[in-house]
Design a protein around this motif. Structure first.
Motif, mmCIF file in Angstrom:
data_model
loop_
_atom_site.group_PDB
_atom_site.id
_atom_site.type_symbol
_atom_site.label_atom_id
_atom_site.label_comp_id
_atom_site.label_asym_id
_atom_site.label_seq_id
_atom_site.Cartn_x
_atom_site.Cartn_y
_atom_site.Cartn_z
ATOM 1 N N THR A 65 -14.324 -0.299 -15.037
ATOM 2 C CA THR A 65 -13.383 -0.896 -15.992
ATOM 3 C C THR A 65 -11.980 -1.011 -15.422
ATOM 4 N N ASN A 66 -11.492 0.030 -14.753
ATOM 5 C CA ASN A 66 -10.118 -0.029 -14.218
ATOM 6 C C ASN A 66 -9.974 -1.133 -13.170
ATOM 7 N N GLU A 67 -11.032 -1.402 -12.395
ATOM 8 C CA GLU A 67 -10.971 -2.480 -11.403
ATOM 9 C C GLU A 67 -10.875 -3.835 -12.092
ATOM 10 N N ASN A 68 -11.641 -4.000 -13.150
ATOM 11 C CA ASN A 68 -11.602 -5.261 -13.891
ATOM 12 C C ASN A 68 -10.222 -5.475 -14.508
ATOM 13 N N GLN A 69 -9.639 -4.420 -15.035
ATOM 14 C CA GLN A 69 -8.307 -4.530 -15.633
ATOM 15 C C GLN A 69 -7.253 -4.841 -14.569
ATOM 16 N N ASP A 70 -7.394 -4.252 -13.392
ATOM 17 C CA ASP A 70 -6.444 -4.505 -12.297
ATOM 18 C C ASP A 70 -6.589 -5.928 -11.750
ATOM 19 N N LYS A 71 -7.818 -6.428 -11.706
ATOM 20 C CA LYS A 71 -8.087 -7.761 -11.160
ATOM 21 C C LYS A 71 -7.497 -8.858 -12.052
ATOM 22 N N ARG A 72 -7.567 -8.659 -13.350
ATOM 23 C CA ARG A 72 -7.077 -9.620 -14.355
ATOM 24 C C ARG A 72 -7.695 -10.995 -14.146
ATOM 25 N N GLU A 73 -6.888 -12.036 -14.130
ATOM 26 C CA GLU A 73 -7.354 -13.432 -14.044
ATOM 27 C C GLU A 73 -7.304 -13.945 -12.609
ATOM 28 N N ARG A 74 -7.728 -13.108 -11.681
ATOM 29 C CA ARG A 74 -7.695 -13.492 -10.271
ATOM 30 C C ARG A 74 -9.108 -13.544 -9.700
ATOM 31 N N THR A 75 -9.256 -14.248 -8.594
ATOM 32 C CA THR A 75 -10.513 -14.244 -7.853
ATOM 33 C C THR A 75 -10.574 -12.946 -7.048
ATOM 34 N N PRO A 76 -11.740 -12.578 -6.533
ATOM 35 C CA PRO A 76 -11.802 -11.373 -5.698
ATOM 36 C C PRO A 76 -10.844 -11.435 -4.500
ATOM 37 N N TYR A 77 -10.719 -12.610 -3.877
ATOM 38 C CA TYR A 77 -9.813 -12.713 -2.733
ATOM 39 C C TYR A 77 -8.358 -12.521 -3.163
ATOM 40 N N GLU A 78 -7.981 -13.082 -4.294
ATOM 41 C CA GLU A 78 -6.611 -12.903 -4.794
ATOM 42 C C GLU A 78 -6.355 -11.441 -5.154
ATOM 43 N N TYR A 79 -7.392 -10.747 -5.549
ATOM 44 C CA TYR A 79 -7.295 -9.337 -5.934
ATOM 45 C C TYR A 79 -7.327 -8.396 -4.717
ATOM 46 N N LEU A 80 -8.256 -8.634 -3.797
ATOM 47 C CA LEU A 80 -8.459 -7.719 -2.671
ATOM 48 C C LEU A 80 -7.907 -8.212 -1.344
ATOM 49 N N GLY A 81 -7.637 -9.509 -1.234
ATOM 50 C CA GLY A 81 -7.318 -10.130 0.046
ATOM 51 C C GLY A 81 -6.042 -9.674 0.713
ATOM 52 N N GLU A 82 -5.107 -9.120 -0.051
ATOM 53 C CA GLU A 82 -3.846 -8.661 0.545
ATOM 54 C C GLU A 82 -4.061 -7.443 1.437
ATOM 55 N N ASN A 83 -5.117 -6.685 1.142
ATOM 56 C CA ASN A 83 -5.439 -5.492 1.919
ATOM 57 C C ASN A 83 -6.626 -5.833 2.816
ATOM 58 N N ALA A 84 -6.361 -6.036 4.113
ATOM 59 C CA ALA A 84 -7.393 -6.485 5.058
ATOM 60 C C ALA A 84 -8.574 -5.516 5.118
ATOM 61 N N GLU A 85 -8.309 -4.237 5.038
ATOM 62 C CA GLU A 85 -9.381 -3.242 5.113
ATOM 63 C C GLU A 85 -10.306 -3.337 3.887
ATOM 64 N N LYS A 86 -9.704 -3.446 2.702
ATOM 65 C CA LYS A 86 -10.504 -3.580 1.476
ATOM 66 C C LYS A 86 -11.302 -4.880 1.485
ATOM 67 N N TRP A 87 -10.656 -5.970 1.924
ATOM 68 C CA TRP A 87 -11.345 -7.263 1.951
ATOM 69 C C TRP A 87 -12.522 -7.229 2.925
ATOM 70 N N HIS A 88 -12.328 -6.619 4.071
ATOM 71 C CA HIS A 88 -13.402 -6.538 5.068
ATOM 72 C C HIS A 88 -14.595 -5.740 4.511
ATOM 73 N N ALA A 89 -14.331 -4.615 3.870
ATOM 74 C CA ALA A 89 -15.403 -3.799 3.281
ATOM 75 C C ALA A 89 -16.120 -4.592 2.190
ATOM 76 N N PHE A 90 -15.353 -5.334 1.401
ATOM 77 C CA PHE A 90 -15.921 -6.158 0.338
ATOM 78 C C PHE A 90 -16.805 -7.263 0.926
ATOM 79 N N GLU A 91 -16.316 -7.940 1.962
ATOM 80 C CA GLU A 91 -17.098 -9.003 2.617
ATOM 81 C C GLU A 91 -18.430 -8.470 3.143
ATOM 82 N N GLU A 92 -18.394 -7.312 3.770
ATOM 83 C CA GLU A 92 -19.629 -6.709 4.296
ATOM 84 C C GLU A 92 -20.608 -6.422 3.163
ATOM 85 N N PHE A 93 -20.093 -5.839 2.085
ATOM 86 C CA PHE A 93 -20.929 -5.525 0.921
ATOM 87 C C PHE A 93 -21.569 -6.797 0.358
#
Length: 169
Positions: A65-93
């Motif tokens: 739930t907290n992730e959904n609230q933090d993401k708001r009205e953004r795409t996953p890339y808009e939400y996670l893309g600023e942090n290269a490490e998080k985005w890379h882990a997400f892409e692998e998943f």
């Protein structure tokens, strides 16, 4: 789990299994006993519904739930893309989890979802809605039998505003 599941509970279970019991954005494990706990997890629209009008299964993931609230009205890339490490882990998943579902993988990894793309998606989804509404009207009109033999029209279209209210609910 000793309760009568609602359709939305079944969607949660399907997403949970599809995602290997992990939250899509953080890859944190979602314990089975907490899956139906109120406000622990939520079903998120990958591309926000307000920007796409896409309520399909391929536009949904299960997240904490907290992730959904933090993401708001953004795409996953808009939400996670600023942090290269998080985005890379997400892409692998995503690439491992959705290797057999290219549509969902594409939705999860989309990087440019601008206003033009948003308008395209909304137009496509509204067109799909118009098509199915017309199909259902004709199907019901052609196949519904009434006991009375009156010649009055029995099936009516409703306007788009009423359809919008129904879509909302």
């Amino acid at each position: 789990y000793h309760f009568e599941p609602k359709p939305f509970d079944i969607v949660k279970m399907k997403l949970w299994r599809e995602q290997n019991q992990k939250s899509a954005y953080s890859q944190r494990t979602i314990p089975a006993e907490r899956l139906y706990e109120e406000n622990f997890v939520q079903v998120d629209h990958i591309i926000p519904f307000s920007r796409s009008f896409d309520d399909s299964y391929n536009n949904k993931v299960l997240v904490l739930t907290n992730e959904n609230q933090d993401k708001r009205e953004r795409t996953p890339y808009e939400y996670l893309g600023e942090n290269a490490e998080k985005w890379h882990a997400f892409e692998e998943f995503v690439n491992i989890t959705y290797r057999n579902n290219p549509r969902k993988r594409e939705n999860l990894l989309i990087k440019k979802f601008n206003d033009e793309k948003s308008k395209e998606w909304i137009a496509r989804n509204l067109n799909d809605t118009r098509y199915i509404a017309k199909f259902m009207y004709n199907y019901i009109n052609d196949n519904l039998e009434f006991t009375s033999s009156e010649t009055k029209r029995k099936v009516y279209n409703i306007n788009g505003q009423a359809t919008d209210v129904l879509r909302h609910y």
